[in-house]
Motif scaffolding. Structure first.
Motif, PDB file in Angstrom:
ATOM      1  N   ARG A  11       0.851  -1.181   0.000  1.00 38.22           N
ATOM      2  CA  ARG A  11       0.000   0.000   0.000  1.00 38.22           C
ATOM      3  C   ARG A  11       0.895   1.241   0.000  1.00 38.22           C
ATOM      4  O   ARG A  11       2.028   1.195   0.488  1.00 38.22           O
ATOM      5  CB  ARG A  11      -0.915  -0.009   1.226  1.00 38.22           C
ATOM      6  N   PRO A  12       0.433   2.361  -0.545  1.00 35.94           N
ATOM      7  CA  PRO A  12       1.270   3.556  -0.633  1.00 35.94           C
ATOM      8  C   PRO A  12       1.873   3.944   0.715  1.00 35.94           C
ATOM      9  O   PRO A  12       1.178   4.025   1.728  1.00 35.94           O
ATOM     10  CB  PRO A  12       0.296   4.630  -1.134  1.00 35.94           C
ATOM     11  N   GLY A  13       3.188   4.126   0.719  1.00 37.28           N
ATOM     12  CA  GLY A  13       3.895   4.536   1.921  1.00 37.28           C
ATOM     13  C   GLY A  13       4.261   3.408   2.867  1.00 37.28           C
ATOM     14  O   GLY A  13       4.899   3.662   3.902  1.00 37.28           O
ATOM     15  N   ALA A  14       3.898   2.163   2.528  1.00 39.03           N
ATOM     16  CA  ALA A  14       4.150   1.038   3.434  1.00 39.03           C
ATOM     17  C   ALA A  14       5.351   0.195   3.021  1.00 39.03           C
ATOM     18  O   ALA A  14       5.611  -0.851   3.621  1.00 39.03           O
ATOM     19  CB  ALA A  14       2.906   0.154   3.507  1.00 39.03           C
ATOM     20  N   GLU A  15       6.097   0.637   2.035  1.00 39.07           N
ATOM     21  CA  GLU A  15       7.251  -0.120   1.562  1.00 39.07           C
ATOM     22  C   GLU A  15       8.336  -0.178   2.647  1.00 39.07           C
ATOM     23  O   GLU A  15       8.441   0.726   3.486  1.00 39.07           O
ATOM     24  CB  GLU A  15       7.833   0.522   0.298  1.00 39.07           C
TER      25      GLU A  15
END
Length: 273
Positions: free
Chosen positions: A104-108
């Motif tokens: 999910r965006p920003g969860a890398e």
């Protein structure tokens, strides 16, 4: 030994490694993923079943049950690309082979988390592999390390067209003796199958790092196109069509070739005495 790491010791001068057949994902990582199916989409599906005869040959096998989405144990741990200038996935992938976001965006994962994953999963896999290489080299003049892989036949982001069935990698001849490369290539000569030596896939981190012919360790990577042993659907894939179910009868012609391949590896190693 960690419960996610499977090592079965044999006495023959052959190690068969399965770095990408795992599907287990730590719950704290999985909670951040875009899709559980996408996170497992690029596993080397059914390969441990395809080679389940390896133990009968006396081979040592090593397998991680951890998904390559968590960490890819066949990548350079520094994060450097093994194929500069070509599309690849990272040590801790953030996209699928097709370029779809895994998180999910920003969860890398950030650099700190990647380092933690190296310590928790990458390092133990190679500690175990190195121990098996040392054990067998103490008993044999030469050992063959065979890295077993599979990939979908068509992935436009990674390569053009359709892969041959058998993709043999020797790091352009650096990871094993020419006699071994030639023997494996000849063993793949079978009606209905295609083969290539050091084509798109020349070998990953395992092959390049541990293939040291001068020290008696000869490494070969086999990247199978999935259609060699599975009913591979046309892309784009969906979660109800991939992975394809295991069909022993469907896989048997490929298994027949792979039996010859591993036999040729053993014959080479035993001939080095």
């Amino acid at each position: 030994m960690a419960d996610w790491l499977e090592v079965t010791e044999g006495e023959a001068p052959l190690i068969v490694a399965f770095p990408h057949t795992g599907t287990e994902i730590d719950p704290q990582i999985e909670a951040r993923l875009a899709s559980p199916w996408l996170a497992r989409k690029d596993a080397d599906w059914r390969i441990e079943q395809l080679y389940d005869f390896a133990g009968d040959l006396g081979a040592t096998t090593i397998r991680t049950r951890i998904s390559r989405t968590v960490i890819d144990v066949n990548r350079d741990p520094s994060g450097a690309s093994l194929y500069p200038g070509q599309a690849v996935t990272e040590l801790c992938p953030t996209t699928t082979f097709d370029g779809e976001p895994l998180y999910r965006p920003g969860a890398e994962p950030d650099a700190t988390e990647i380092a933690e994953r190296r310590t928790r999963w990458f390092a133990p896999y190679y500690t175990a592999l190195e121990a098996q290489i040392r054990r067998l080299r103490a008993r044999h003049p030469a050992v063959v390390l065979y890295d077993a892989h599979a990939i979908r036949s068509r992935i436009p982001r990674l390569f053009e067209g359709e892969l041959p069935h058998f993709n043999i990698g020797t790091n352009s001849g650096a990871s094993c003796a020419a006699e071994l490369a030639g023997a494996v290539f000849e063993a793949c000569d079978a009606e209905g199958f295609s083969r290539i030596l050091d084509g798109r896939f020349k070998g990953g981190w395992t092959t390049r790092r541990y293939g040291q012919p001068a020290d008696g360790v000869h490494a070969v990577q086999m990247e199978l196109a999935c259609r060699a042993y599975l009913d591979e659907p046309e892309s784009p894939l969906s979660d109800d069509a991939w992975p394809a179910p295991w069909d022993g009868a469907r896989a048997e012609p490929c298994r027949t070739v792979l039996r010859r391949v591993l036999a040729s590896c053993l014959q080479f190693a035993e001939g080095e005495a």
